[in-house]
Design an enzyme around this catalytic site. Structure first.
Site, mmCIF file in Angstrom:
data_model
loop_
_atom_site.group_PDB
_atom_site.id
_atom_site.type_symbol
_atom_site.label_atom_id
_atom_site.label_comp_id
_atom_site.label_asym_id
_atom_site.label_seq_id
_atom_site.Cartn_x
_atom_site.Cartn_y
_atom_site.Cartn_z
ATOM 1 N N ASP A 67 0.814 -1.216 0.000
ATOM 2 C CA ASP A 67 0.000 0.000 0.000
ATOM 3 C C ASP A 67 0.845 1.263 0.000
ATOM 4 O OD1 ASP A 67 0.919 -0.525 2.575
ATOM 5 O OD2 ASP A 67 -1.042 -1.034 3.364
ATOM 6 N N ASN A 135 -7.591 -3.348 14.367
ATOM 7 C CA ASN A 135 -8.969 -3.645 13.936
ATOM 8 C C ASN A 135 -9.031 -4.796 12.937
ATOM 9 O OD1 ASN A 135 -7.948 -2.499 11.623
ATOM 10 N ND2 ASN A 135 -9.479 -0.864 11.455
ATOM 11 N N HIS A 137 -7.217 -5.053 10.128
ATOM 12 C CA HIS A 137 -6.933 -4.780 8.714
ATOM 13 C C HIS A 137 -5.623 -5.441 8.290
ATOM 14 C CE1 HIS A 137 -4.804 -0.736 9.795
ATOM 15 N NE2 HIS A 137 -3.875 -1.595 9.459
ATOM 16 N N GLU A 142 -9.784 -2.361 5.279
ATOM 17 C CA GLU A 142 -10.447 -2.084 6.554
ATOM 18 C C GLU A 142 -11.674 -2.990 6.726
ATOM 19 O OE1 GLU A 142 -8.950 -0.348 8.645
ATOM 20 O OE2 GLU A 142 -8.211 1.567 7.909
HETATM 21 C C1 F6R Z 1 1.414 -1.570 6.122
HETATM 22 C C2 F6R Z 1 0.173 -2.297 6.239
HETATM 23 C C3 F6R Z 1 -0.621 -2.328 7.488
HETATM 24 C C4 F6R Z 1 0.210 -2.608 8.740
HETATM 25 C C5 F6R Z 1 -0.660 -2.553 9.985
HETATM 26 C C6 F6R Z 1 0.147 -2.783 11.250
HETATM 27 O O1 F6R Z 1 1.959 -1.724 4.823
HETATM 28 O O2 F6R Z 1 -0.205 -2.862 5.286
HETATM 29 O O3 F6R Z 1 -1.615 -3.315 7.381
HETATM 30 O O4 F6R Z 1 0.814 -3.861 8.618
HETATM 31 O O5 F6R Z 1 -1.281 -1.309 10.053
HETATM 32 O O6 F6R Z 1 1.002 -1.706 11.429
HETATM 33 P P1 F6R Z 1 2.126 -1.742 12.555
HETATM 34 O O7 F6R Z 1 3.111 -2.765 12.140
HETATM 35 O O8 F6R Z 1 2.721 -0.349 12.521
HETATM 36 O O9 F6R Z 1 1.450 -2.064 13.834
#
Ligand code: F6R
Length: 245
Positions: A67, A135, A137, A142
């Site tokens: 992303d 959450n 994701h 989401e």
């Molecule tokens: C980032 C991504 C997100 C993160 C998720 C966890 O490329 O795709 O899904 O993996 O938000 O983020 P952290 O590792 O910062 O807790």
């Protein structure tokens, strides 16, 4: 889903880095799907260290990131382009032309999604690395996202923006939109490794192992994939270790 519980963040990072480096050794021209966020930083450090010790080379590796934020200049320090350069790409021998992230050029967002999706559909990701949001994701898919969804423009939830506020000066600076691979793109990967560490991921990990498969909890789609390994530390495994599933 396979589960590996490690003592702490450091050992979880080593386990995941070993899985990735073993895969690179077996298939030097591997296609990797990569994630950003706090979780994979230790993995990337380990991979850089292996590269520096001559144990692996990225010279034939191709990467696709999950992303990218919309609305941040590409050279903004919190853009995922900058993140990947800083935390991995600038330190290894990967070829620039083999690196792919969604383009968030504001002039042509819809077309950027279509083009990124075309690239994903014309290749095959051998190994996809994932983190997980509190959450549930994955990528920026989401809650509520269809499991058939391909690359798209997503409106980030307040929860995700709050969680990511720590990287910015204020919540106002956190982008509201992103381009993300869809759940279908993720499930198309041959092998998936999801890493989750820390107590704030314990509830998400518990839900992941609850047998629930529901759009309300995007990571639950991984129950439908036939080669997924979840690597967590003891804090994220809190409820599993207490047998509170
Ligand atoms: C980032 C991504 C997100 C993160 C998720 C966890 O490329 O795709 O899904 O993996 O938000 O983020 P952290 O590792 O910062 O807790």
């Amino acid at each position: 889903m396979n589960l590996i519980i490690c003592n702490d963040y450091e050992s979880a990072s080593k386990v995941v880095a070993n899985m990735i480096s073993d895969s690179i050794k077996i298939k030097p021209n591997i296609t990797l799907g990569l994630a950003t966020g706090s979780t994979p930083i230790g993995v990337y450090n380990e991979l850089i260290s292996k590269y520096n010790r001559g144990l692996i080379s990225f010279s034939n590796v191709t990467t696709y990131n999950l992303d990218e934020y919309i609305g941040l200049p590409i050279d903004h320090k919190e853009s995922y382009h900058s993140f990947m350069d800083r935390n991995l790409f600038n330190h290894v021998d990967i070829k620039r032309e083999n690196i792919h992230l969604p383009s968030c050029d504001l002039n042509d967002l819809n077309n950027n999604c279509i083009e990124y999706n075309k690239m994903l559909n014309s290749t095959s990701i051998d190994l996809q690395l994932l983190g997980i949001g509190a959450n549930g994701h994955i990528g920026f898919n989401e809650p509520g996202t269809s499991f058939e969804q391909e690359t798209f423009i997503v409106e980030l939830t307040n929860k995700t923006r709050e969680d990511n506020k720590r990287f910015f000066n204020s919540i106002e600076e956190v982008p509201k939109l992103a381009i993300t691979m869809g759940i279908k793109n993720i499930l198309d990967s041959k092998k998936i490794i999801l890493m989750a560490t820390g107590e704030n991921k314990a509830s998400a990990v518990k839900r992941l192992f609850s047998q629930e498969v529901s759009l309300d909890f995007p990571a639950s789609c991984l129950n439908l994939h036939n080669d997924t390994t979840i690597v967590i530390d003891k804090e994220a495994a809190k409820f599993i270790l207490k047998n509170e599933l």
